[in-house]
Design a protein around this motif. Structure first.
Motif, PDB file in Angstrom:
ATOM      1  N   ARG A  58       0.677  -1.272  -0.049  1.00 54.25           N
ATOM      2  CA  ARG A  58       0.015  -0.042   0.075  1.00 54.25           C
ATOM      3  C   ARG A  58       0.821   1.133   0.030  1.00 54.25           C
ATOM      4  N   ARG A  59       2.012   1.403   0.901  1.00 56.74           N
ATOM      5  CA  ARG A  59       2.719   2.432   0.805  1.00 56.74           C
ATOM      6  C   ARG A  59       3.834   2.564  -0.191  1.00 56.74           C
ATOM      7  N   GLY A  60       4.301   1.410  -0.696  1.00 54.21           N
ATOM      8  CA  GLY A  60       5.345   1.386  -1.801  1.00 54.21           C
ATOM      9  C   GLY A  60       6.635   1.237  -1.131  1.00 54.21           C
ATOM     10  N   VAL A  61       6.744   1.230   0.139  1.00 55.92           N
ATOM     11  CA  VAL A  61       8.251   0.946   0.893  1.00 55.92           C
ATOM     12  C   VAL A  61       8.395  -0.251   1.592  1.00 55.92           C
ATOM     13  N   ARG A  62       9.492  -0.302   1.969  1.00 58.48           N
ATOM     14  CA  ARG A  62       9.773  -1.545   2.870  1.00 58.48           C
ATOM     15  C   ARG A  62       9.363  -1.536   4.101  1.00 58.48           C
ATOM     16  N   VAL A  63       8.562  -2.519   4.644  1.00 62.58           N
ATOM     17  CA  VAL A  63       8.143  -2.641   5.768  1.00 62.58           C
ATOM     18  C   VAL A  63       8.577  -4.031   6.489  1.00 62.58           C
ATOM     19  N   THR A  64       9.108  -3.902   7.846  1.00 67.05           N
ATOM     20  CA  THR A  64       9.956  -4.804   8.376  1.00 67.05           C
ATOM     21  C   THR A  64       9.112  -5.366   9.871  1.00 67.05           C
ATOM     22  N   VAL A  65       9.379  -6.544  10.258  1.00 67.37           N
ATOM     23  CA  VAL A  65       9.013  -7.045  11.565  1.00 67.37           C
ATOM     24  C   VAL A  65      10.289  -7.744  12.106  1.00 67.37           C
ATOM     25  N   CYS A  66      10.648  -7.071  13.188  1.00 70.18           N
ATOM     26  CA  CYS A  66      11.779  -7.490  13.844  1.00 70.18           C
ATOM     27  C   CYS A  66      11.398  -7.771  15.547  1.00 70.18           C
ATOM     28  N   PRO A  71       9.733  -4.554  24.479  1.00 73.31           N
ATOM     29  CA  PRO A  71       8.471  -4.069  23.617  1.00 73.31           C
ATOM     30  C   PRO A  71       7.854  -2.876  24.380  1.00 73.31           C
ATOM     31  N   GLY A  72       7.961  -2.930  25.722  1.00 72.48           N
ATOM     32  CA  GLY A  72       7.247  -1.839  26.643  1.00 72.48           C
ATOM     33  C   GLY A  72       8.018  -0.653  26.455  1.00 72.48           C
ATOM     34  N   ALA A  73       9.307  -0.540  26.144  1.00 73.66           N
ATOM     35  CA  ALA A  73      10.156   0.708  26.046  1.00 73.66           C
ATOM     36  C   ALA A  73       9.304   2.035  25.361  1.00 73.66           C
ATOM     37  N   VAL A  74       9.691   3.221  25.734  1.00 67.39           N
ATOM     38  CA  VAL A  74       9.174   4.177  25.247  1.00 67.39           C
ATOM     39  C   VAL A  74       9.471   4.280  23.880  1.00 67.39           C
ATOM     40  N   THR A  75      10.643   4.205  23.527  1.00 66.14           N
ATOM     41  CA  THR A  75      10.845   4.189  21.968  1.00 66.14           C
ATOM     42  C   THR A  75      11.762   2.669  21.657  1.00 66.14           C
ATOM     43  N   LEU A  89       8.281  -5.943  16.568  1.00 68.32           N
ATOM     44  CA  LEU A  89       7.822  -4.583  16.079  1.00 68.32           C
ATOM     45  C   LEU A  89       7.680  -4.852  14.650  1.00 68.32           C
ATOM     46  N   VAL A  90       6.730  -3.875  14.281  1.00 71.78           N
ATOM     47  CA  VAL A  90       6.173  -3.765  12.860  1.00 71.78           C
ATOM     48  C   VAL A  90       6.555  -2.213  12.402  1.00 71.78           C
ATOM     49  N   PHE A  91       7.317  -1.906  11.531  1.00 76.15           N
ATOM     50  CA  PHE A  91       7.801  -0.738  11.040  1.00 76.15           C
ATOM     51  C   PHE A  91       7.896  -0.366   9.782  1.00 76.15           C
ATOM     52  N   VAL A  92       7.624   0.756   9.069  1.00 71.33           N
ATOM     53  CA  VAL A  92       8.180   1.215   8.003  1.00 71.33           C
ATOM     54  C   VAL A  92       9.622   1.442   8.009  1.00 71.33           C
ATOM     55  N   ASP A  93      10.410   0.639   7.316  1.00 68.63           N
ATOM     56  CA  ASP A  93      11.866   0.643   7.355  1.00 68.63           C
ATOM     57  C   ASP A  93      12.374   1.452   6.382  1.00 68.63           C
ATOM     58  N   ALA A  94      12.679   2.978   6.518  1.00 67.31           N
ATOM     59  CA  ALA A  94      13.028   3.895   5.444  1.00 67.31           C
ATOM     60  C   ALA A  94      14.529   3.917   5.532  1.00 67.31           C
ATOM     61  N   GLY A  95      15.059   3.682   6.741  1.00 70.23           N
ATOM     62  CA  GLY A  95      16.589   3.771   6.968  1.00 70.23           C
ATOM     63  C   GLY A  95      17.503   2.667   7.044  1.00 70.23           C
ATOM     64  N   LEU A 105       8.570   4.750  10.784  1.00 68.20           N
ATOM     65  CA  LEU A 105       7.130   4.752  11.414  1.00 68.20           C
ATOM     66  C   LEU A 105       6.745   3.554  12.047  1.00 68.20           C
ATOM     67  N   LEU A 106       6.588   3.580  13.315  1.00 66.91           N
ATOM     68  CA  LEU A 106       6.339   2.314  14.115  1.00 66.91           C
ATOM     69  C   LEU A 106       4.750   2.176  13.795  1.00 66.91           C
ATOM     70  N   LEU A 107       4.513   0.793  13.305  1.00 72.92           N
ATOM     71  CA  LEU A 107       3.094   0.482  12.973  1.00 72.92           C
ATOM     72  C   LEU A 107       2.518  -0.395  14.163  1.00 72.92           C
ATOM     73  N   ARG A 108       3.157  -1.068  14.498  1.00 72.98           N
ATOM     74  CA  ARG A 108       2.697  -2.252  15.760  1.00 72.98           C
ATOM     75  C   ARG A 108       3.728  -2.580  16.683  1.00 72.98           C
ATOM     76  N   VAL A 109       3.184  -2.810  18.037  1.00 68.84           N
ATOM     77  CA  VAL A 109       4.389  -3.367  18.967  1.00 68.84           C
ATOM     78  C   VAL A 109       3.438  -4.641  19.683  1.00 68.84           C
TER      79      VAL A 109
END
Length: 173
Positions: A58-66, A71-75, A89-95, A105-109
Motif C-alpha cells: 500500500r505504501r510502496g516502501v519496505r516494511v519490517t517485522v523485527c 517491547p514496552g520501552a518508550v522508544t 515490532l512492525v515498522f516502515v523501514d526507510a533507513g 514509522l512504528l506501526l505495531r508493537v
C-alpha cells in the motif's frame, strides 16, 4: 424430627470421587491451555506478517517485522540478541535495513509471549522485511523461510514462500 445431613462416610466418598475426577481433568486442561497459547502466538505472528506485507504494498516502501527484547520501552528498538518470543515490532523501514531509525514509522508493537513459548526461524533470525512488491526478504537475504513456534512439545510452523505469503504447517518440537 431428626437431624438431616451427611455422615462422615458419605462426605469421604464425595471427596474421593471429586479428587479422582479432578486428577483426570487437570492434565486435559493443561493440554487445552498449551494449545490455546500456541494458537494465540501463531495467529498474532501471522497477523503482523499480513499487516507488514499489505502496508509495504500500500505504501510502496519496505516494511519490517523485527524482534525486540523490550517491547514496552518508550522508544522500542530491534534487538538481534533478543528472542522472538520476547516481542516484535512492525515498522516502515526507510533507513538502515532491519533497524528502527528516527525516520521510521512504528506501526505495531507486540508484547512478549508466554515464557513457555519458543520461536525459532530459518532465514529470519533477526527480522523479516516486505518489499513494495509484496515479496519477503529475511535477515539472511533469502525470500522464503520458516518460523517454528513450540509450546509444550506441540509445534506450528509459519512457512513463508518466495512471494511473501505465509501458510501454516505442523510438526514436532
Amino acid at each position: 424430627m431428626g437431624w438431616r445431613g451427611f455422615t462422615l462416610v458419605e462426605l469421604l466418598i464425595v471427596l474421593a470421587v471429586g479428587s479422582i475426577l479432578l486428577a483426570i481433568a487437570v492434565p486435559g486442561y493443561g493440554f487445552l491451555v498449551n494449545n490455546n497459547r500456541l494458537a494465540t502466538v501463531t495467529n498474532d505472528l501471522v497477523t503482523v506478517l499480513h499487516l507488514a506485507r499489505s502496508e509495504a504494498i500500500r505504501r510502496g516502501v519496505r516494511v519490517t517485522v523485527c524482534k525486540t527484547g523490550n517491547p514496552g520501552a518508550v522508544t522500542p528498538t530491534c534487538d538481534v540478541a533478543a528472542e522472538w518470543h520476547e516481542g516484535w515490532l512492525v515498522f516502515v523501514d526507510a533507513g538502515m535495513r532491519g533497524m528502527i531509525d528516527a525516520d521510521d514509522l512504528l506501526l505495531r508493537v507486540q508484547e512478549a509471549a508466554h515464557p513457555d513459548t519458543k520461536i525459532t526461524s530459518r532465514n529470519y533470525d533477526d527480522y523479516i522485511s516486505y518489499l513494495p512488491n509484496g515479496r519477503s526478504q529475511g535477515s539472511s537475504g533469502l525470500a522464503n523461510g520458516r518460523i517454528k513456534i513450540c509450546v509444550a512439545g506441540t509445534r506450528r510452523d509459519i512457512v513463508i514462500n518466495i512471494t511473501g505469503r505465509p501458510r501454516l504447517d505442523s510438526g514436532v518440537c
